[in-house]
Design an enzyme around this catalytic site. Structure first.
Site, PDB file in Angstrom:
ATOM      1  N   SER A 133      50.188  44.744  40.868  1.00  0.00           N
ATOM      2  CA  SER A 133      49.189  44.051  41.689  1.00  0.00           C
ATOM      3  C   SER A 133      48.557  42.948  40.859  1.00  0.00           C
ATOM      4  O   SER A 133      48.301  43.151  39.673  1.00  0.00           O
ATOM      5  CB  SER A 133      48.072  44.995  42.147  1.00  0.00           C
ATOM      6  OG  SER A 133      47.081  44.257  42.855  1.00  0.00           O
ATOM      7  N   TYR A 166      41.670  41.905  47.685  1.00  0.00           N
ATOM      8  CA  TYR A 166      41.936  42.854  46.588  1.00  0.00           C
ATOM      9  C   TYR A 166      41.274  44.197  46.874  1.00  0.00           C
ATOM     10  O   TYR A 166      41.917  45.254  46.802  1.00  0.00           O
ATOM     11  CB  TYR A 166      41.427  42.271  45.271  1.00  0.00           C
ATOM     12  CG  TYR A 166      41.715  43.124  44.061  1.00  0.00           C
ATOM     13  CD1 TYR A 166      43.027  43.343  43.641  1.00  0.00           C
ATOM     14  CD2 TYR A 166      40.682  43.694  43.324  1.00  0.00           C
ATOM     15  CE1 TYR A 166      43.295  44.121  42.517  1.00  0.00           C
ATOM     16  CE2 TYR A 166      40.941  44.461  42.196  1.00  0.00           C
ATOM     17  CZ  TYR A 166      42.248  44.669  41.797  1.00  0.00           C
ATOM     18  OH  TYR A 166      42.518  45.436  40.683  1.00  0.00           O
TER      19      TYR A 166
END
Length: 327
Positions: A76, A146
């Site tokens: 990520s 996020y």
């Protein structure tokens, strides 16, 4: 030999996890699409017989031949600059990527540990943050891509645990630092050290009274290792509760680097958390874990790493070009 798949393996934290599991005698299968990772973080492992690397995007179908004992899902973007530039990729790796890897864990009967974050707490109204706090997150704000990717990741992981009986672990990672961090990635430590080494003034956003709690990477890796080997399926905070204001931290950096820079102030970005401090009671009780490396020692090691970078790397203003990944 136990076999472990580590996604996001060429990133800052992923690469340190590869080192640890190699050291512990595991066969490590590293996976990264290199959107924010860098092969130089793991190139020292390529010659080893118990290490292999897949250049692959986990949001696409993931196939690993042979048996698998463990999966660490650390793929990520993790810095504000990254996830503001590649918001859709950030959402996809937390959702589609996690879905794919949970599928692999289910088929292979592997234990999967997913990397969540203190960002699931958003701009917290509770201090310090305990695992049972639900958070204060703006779903449509710039940081929401996020925060919500990680919150969804936790939800789907627990769904696979309760519905498919997949063996899961969830680590909520608080600000971590150390060698191999990327310069210019928007995080405060590489930003301050980069500015100091380039002779620039240190930029503080807001009034500098916002707080962070910094955990050295070796401590973070130890906490993750212990959590993986525990029998606890719910989220656990891993971080250092030693809290400091950003203004005081900037002054520490000036002292550490021996530079004469001033501190300059700019407006605070939208939804930037004002306080960040983990409650690590659970980690202490369940894992017998607490951080060992103090900020003075950890920052000295980190500064030594940044000093070793070439002048060209130090002066690069843009550290990543995402154009090849945006379709």
């Amino acid at each position: 030999m136990k076999r472990i798949l580590i996604t996001g393996a060429a990133g800052f934290l992923g690469s340190h996890l590869c080192d640890r599991f190699i050291k512990e005698g595991y066969y490590v299968i590293a996976m990264d699409n290199l959107i924010t990772g860098d092969l130089k973080n793991i190139e020292h492992l390529f010659k080893l017989e118990n290490f292999e690397f897949y250049h692959h995007d986990v949001t696409k179908f993931v196939n690993i031949p042979g048996h698998l004992d463990y999966i660490l899902h650390f793929a990520s973007p993790a810095s504000p600059i990254d996830y503001l530039k590649i918001p859709i990729q950030t959402l996809k790796v937390g959702s589609l990527g996690t879905h794919n890897l949970l599928g692999v864990a289910r088929v292979k009967r592997a234990r999967i540990l997913i990397a969540s974050t203190s960002e699931v707490y958003g701009d917290p109204l509770v201090h310090p943050q305990t695992e049972d706090y639900y958070g204060n997150v703006n779903t449509i704000g710039p940081r929401g891509v996020y925060d919500e990717a990680k919150r969804f990741q936790e939800s789907i992981t627990m769904a696979y645990h309760t519905f498919h009986d997949v063996d899961v672990r969830i680590v909520r990672i608080f600000n971590t630092y150390g060698p191999r961090m990327r310069l210019n990635d928007g995080r405060v430590i590489p930003a301050f050290i980069g500015q100091a080494l380039r002779g620039e003034d240190l930029t503080v956003f807001g009034d500098g009274m916002q707080t962070r709690s910094f955990c050295y990477v070796d401590d973070q890796v130890e906490g993750i290792y212990r959590l993986l080997n525990s029998d606890y399926a719910y989220p656990v905070n891993i971080g250092n509760p030693d809290e400091i204001t950003i203004k005081d931290f900037a002054e520490e950096i000036i002292k550490l680097t021996g530079t004469q820079q001033k501190i300059i102030y700019k407006p605070l970005p939208e939804n930037d958390p004002l306080q960040r401090q983990p409650d690590i009671t659970k980690a202490k009780e369940l894992l017998g874990w607490e951080p060992k490396v103090g900020r003075a020692e950890g920052m000295k090691r980190t500064y030594d790493y940044f000093k070793s970078l070439s002048k060209e790397e130090l002066l690069k203003e843009e550290h990543k070009d995402f154009s090849g990944f945006i379709h």
